[in-house]
Write a protein that holds these residues in place. Sequence first.
Motif, PDB file in Angstrom:
ATOM      1  N   VAL A  11      43.299  18.091  33.632  1.00 47.71           N
ATOM      2  CA  VAL A  11      43.920  19.390  33.882  1.00 47.71           C
ATOM      3  C   VAL A  11      43.104  20.472  33.203  1.00 47.71           C
ATOM      4  O   VAL A  11      42.472  20.240  32.166  1.00 47.71           O
ATOM      5  CB  VAL A  11      45.373  19.433  33.369  1.00 47.71           C
ATOM      6  N   ARG A  12      43.109  21.645  33.810  1.00 47.06           N
ATOM      7  CA  ARG A  12      42.424  22.797  33.212  1.00 47.06           C
ATOM      8  C   ARG A  12      43.411  23.588  32.369  1.00 47.06           C
ATOM      9  O   ARG A  12      44.481  23.973  32.853  1.00 47.06           O
ATOM     10  CB  ARG A  12      41.828  23.680  34.303  1.00 47.06           C
ATOM     11  N   LEU A  13      43.051  23.831  31.115  1.00 44.59           N
ATOM     12  CA  LEU A  13      43.920  24.563  30.199  1.00 44.59           C
ATOM     13  C   LEU A  13      43.764  26.064  30.400  1.00 44.59           C
ATOM     14  O   LEU A  13      42.672  26.552  30.718  1.00 44.59           O
ATOM     15  CB  LEU A  13      43.587  24.191  28.758  1.00 44.59           C
ATOM     16  N   ASN A  14      44.863  26.791  30.208  1.00 45.13           N
ATOM     17  CA  ASN A  14      44.846  28.257  30.289  1.00 45.13           C
ATOM     18  C   ASN A  14      45.262  28.848  28.948  1.00 45.13           C
ATOM     19  O   ASN A  14      46.360  29.407  28.807  1.00 45.13           O
ATOM     20  CB  ASN A  14      45.793  28.749  31.391  1.00 45.13           C
ATOM     21  N   ARG A 143      57.230  22.417  33.291  1.00 47.10           N
ATOM     22  CA  ARG A 143      56.723  23.738  32.877  1.00 47.10           C
ATOM     23  C   ARG A 143      55.199  23.743  32.719  1.00 47.10           C
ATOM     24  O   ARG A 143      54.608  24.788  32.501  1.00 47.10           O
ATOM     25  CB  ARG A 143      57.376  24.142  31.553  1.00 47.10           C
ATOM     26  N   LYS A 144      54.573  22.551  32.815  1.00 47.35           N
ATOM     27  CA  LYS A 144      53.118  22.399  32.681  1.00 47.35           C
ATOM     28  C   LYS A 144      52.630  22.945  31.340  1.00 47.35           C
ATOM     29  O   LYS A 144      51.833  23.887  31.265  1.00 47.35           O
ATOM     30  CB  LYS A 144      52.384  23.077  33.841  1.00 47.35           C
ATOM     31  N   ILE A 145      53.152  22.321  30.287  1.00 46.34           N
ATOM     32  CA  ILE A 145      52.782  22.702  28.916  1.00 46.34           C
ATOM     33  C   ILE A 145      52.356  21.447  28.168  1.00 46.34           C
ATOM     34  O   ILE A 145      53.079  20.442  28.144  1.00 46.34           O
ATOM     35  CB  ILE A 145      53.940  23.401  28.180  1.00 46.34           C
ATOM     36  N   LEU A 155      50.556  23.425  18.652  1.00 42.34           N
ATOM     37  CA  LEU A 155      49.814  24.239  19.621  1.00 42.34           C
ATOM     38  C   LEU A 155      50.327  23.907  21.019  1.00 42.34           C
ATOM     39  O   LEU A 155      50.170  22.778  21.501  1.00 42.34           O
ATOM     40  CB  LEU A 155      48.320  23.938  19.504  1.00 42.34           C
ATOM     41  N   SER A 156      50.969  24.878  21.673  1.00 36.66           N
ATOM     42  CA  SER A 156      51.492  24.683  23.032  1.00 36.66           C
ATOM     43  C   SER A 156      50.552  25.356  24.020  1.00 36.66           C
ATOM     44  O   SER A 156      50.413  26.584  24.032  1.00 36.66           O
ATOM     45  CB  SER A 156      52.897  25.276  23.160  1.00 36.66           C
ATOM     46  N   LEU A 157      49.899  24.561  24.849  1.00 31.73           N
ATOM     47  CA  LEU A 157      48.881  25.061  25.775  1.00 31.73           C
ATOM     48  C   LEU A 157      49.367  24.911  27.213  1.00 31.73           C
ATOM     49  O   LEU A 157      49.790  23.822  27.628  1.00 31.73           O
ATOM     50  CB  LEU A 157      47.576  24.270  25.595  1.00 31.73           C
ATOM     51  N   ARG A 158      49.296  25.996  27.954  1.00 35.82           N
ATOM     52  CA  ARG A 158      49.634  25.924  29.376  1.00 35.82           C
ATOM     53  C   ARG A 158      48.437  25.348  30.139  1.00 35.82           C
ATOM     54  O   ARG A 158      47.292  25.613  29.802  1.00 35.82           O
ATOM     55  CB  ARG A 158      49.981  27.308  29.917  1.00 35.82           C
ATOM     56  N   PHE A 159      48.740  24.568  31.175  1.00 41.63           N
ATOM     57  CA  PHE A 159      47.657  24.017  31.992  1.00 41.63           C
ATOM     58  C   PHE A 159      47.988  24.191  33.463  1.00 41.63           C
ATOM     59  O   PHE A 159      49.144  24.451  33.832  1.00 41.63           O
ATOM     60  CB  PHE A 159      47.419  22.540  31.661  1.00 41.63           C
ATOM     61  N   GLN A 160      46.957  24.061  34.293  1.00 39.05           N
ATOM     62  CA  GLN A 160      47.161  24.179  35.728  1.00 39.05           C
ATOM     63  C   GLN A 160      46.661  22.897  36.407  1.00 39.05           C
ATOM     64  O   GLN A 160      45.657  22.318  36.009  1.00 39.05           O
ATOM     65  CB  GLN A 160      46.435  25.395  36.306  1.00 39.05           C
ATOM     66  N   ALA A 161      47.397  22.458  37.415  1.00 40.56           N
ATOM     67  CA  ALA A 161      47.029  21.281  38.194  1.00 40.56           C
ATOM     68  C   ALA A 161      47.712  21.404  39.542  1.00 40.56           C
ATOM     69  O   ALA A 161      48.910  21.689  39.614  1.00 40.56           O
ATOM     70  CB  ALA A 161      47.456  19.999  37.482  1.00 40.56           C
ATOM     71  N   ASP A 162      46.931  21.221  40.615  1.00 38.60           N
ATOM     72  CA  ASP A 162      47.507  21.337  41.951  1.00 38.60           C
ATOM     73  C   ASP A 162      48.560  20.263  42.184  1.00 38.60           C
ATOM     74  O   ASP A 162      49.614  20.520  42.757  1.00 38.60           O
ATOM     75  CB  ASP A 162      46.390  21.219  42.999  1.00 38.60           C
TER      76      ASP A 162
END
Length: 505
Positions: A11-14, A143-145, A155-162
């Motif tokens: 996953v790519r982190l935002n 929530r994709k966290i 550390l709570s990092l949001r990520f994106q994944a189709d």
Amino acid sequence: MNTDSKRVLIVRLNPTRDEQIYLISLIKAYTSIAKKLHTDAYAKFKELTANGVIENIKQLKDVKKKFYSWYNEYFKTQRKWITDALGSNVTDQLFQFLRGQYENFFANYENFFKHKIEGRPSFPNLPELFQIRDRGVAIDFDRKILTIKLKGKRLSLRFQADRLLYRGEPGSVTIKQQDGRFYAYIPFDFTPKFEEGKKGAIDIGLVNFFATVTEDGDVILVKAKEYAYVYKKYKEKIKELDRLIGKIKKHILRMYFTPPKSFRRYPFLGFTNNRQVSKIITSLYTSWYDVGRAKKKRLRREDMTSIVKKIRKVDYRLRITKLNFVKSDGSVKLFPKKSPFVRDVYKDLPILHKLEYEKKKLFEKRDRTLTHIRRTAINALLRILRERGVTHVVVGHPYNINKNRNELTVNLFQYRKTINDLKIIGERYGIKVDEIVEYNTSIRCSICGEVHKNGRIERGLYRCEKTGKVINADVNSALNIFYKAFSKMPKQLKKIETIKLHFFT
């Protein structure tokens, strides 16, 4: 975690600006600590061996035993200050990470002795990354966290994944930075479940990317013209860069050469001026030697050696330490190993380094694009098969494909990668994918069962010499694969369904 079957979700982190700075500091801290321990481990390895070289497998076993005994005790002495800096979850994972690197190193050394592989293994180099144990990680899939529990900080990092292909309890998480972006590699235990259902067969081809038949008689053809188009487009771009790089290297080398006067009248070469002499000297340091001229003049090994002796008198920078002589049709071509002179010439050429970097990027971009097209085609095919109740598929692997020098079948259609992708993606859809050697399936007739060597009357069309009937050549191969795998033929074939995939290239 179980080791039966593992899959990795990438996953790519935002991260926000502050989180980016913190992640960079984490990666640098983890890598610097790992490199410090790794340096001490390399020093110990050199101490146990003759300057880092193992002579035989008996010595390897002895060194391996002593090294692991030392490493386990050494890490215990370093554990406290690493835990104080990064926390126990990171410390445990760092121990496993380094141990895994050393296990791979000794395994490669064992293969080097047992299978007589060329090239002695070198001590591993560590990549820049950050790792943390599974107990220090929590994932909110809705929530994709991605939450990382560090010492005194969460550390709570949001990520994106189709698509979230895997869910469940994750393993140790790896975070890397690539081209200014942060990616998390999250491993999962995955046990595929296959149900009893219909069967099918797949043939990988040039006209039709996939030709598939099912036991109900369904025929599905997947076409992806962009696959070949993308490969040829990048091939032309890479070829143009190669041509430009070659011209620059050749031109730069010529600027450094001043041939001696005795070269102007060399009877067996026929060269009469400095420019022609520079050309033959340049060819000694590059692969642009004039083969036609060599055949015509019939240069012997002694002649080439005498040229080299003359060159050695020109300038100390032109000295060649080791030569490679390649005999070809009675002529001799000479290619020296990379000399310090050539490295010095090319070292201060920013344009050359930039072109080579662009070439490397083109290769990477081409492979990424082809992988995307290939996996999209596989997803489209398996989705349709699943809707029709197919749960077991057999795909044909070409016989002795590794000995085939055809560029289209080896470089373009990467059969091993394609079949592996079919197996992995098939597990997601609940479709079991097996492979079978497709020997003679393209020339055997699925109508009469006999082998017709001239059955393919043109690309994509097969004619039975016994009955005169005509059938799609790829469908004919798929039918033969089905019969070879399941010892029966599908029902009467229905209308062919064609899937045409289009990509923005």
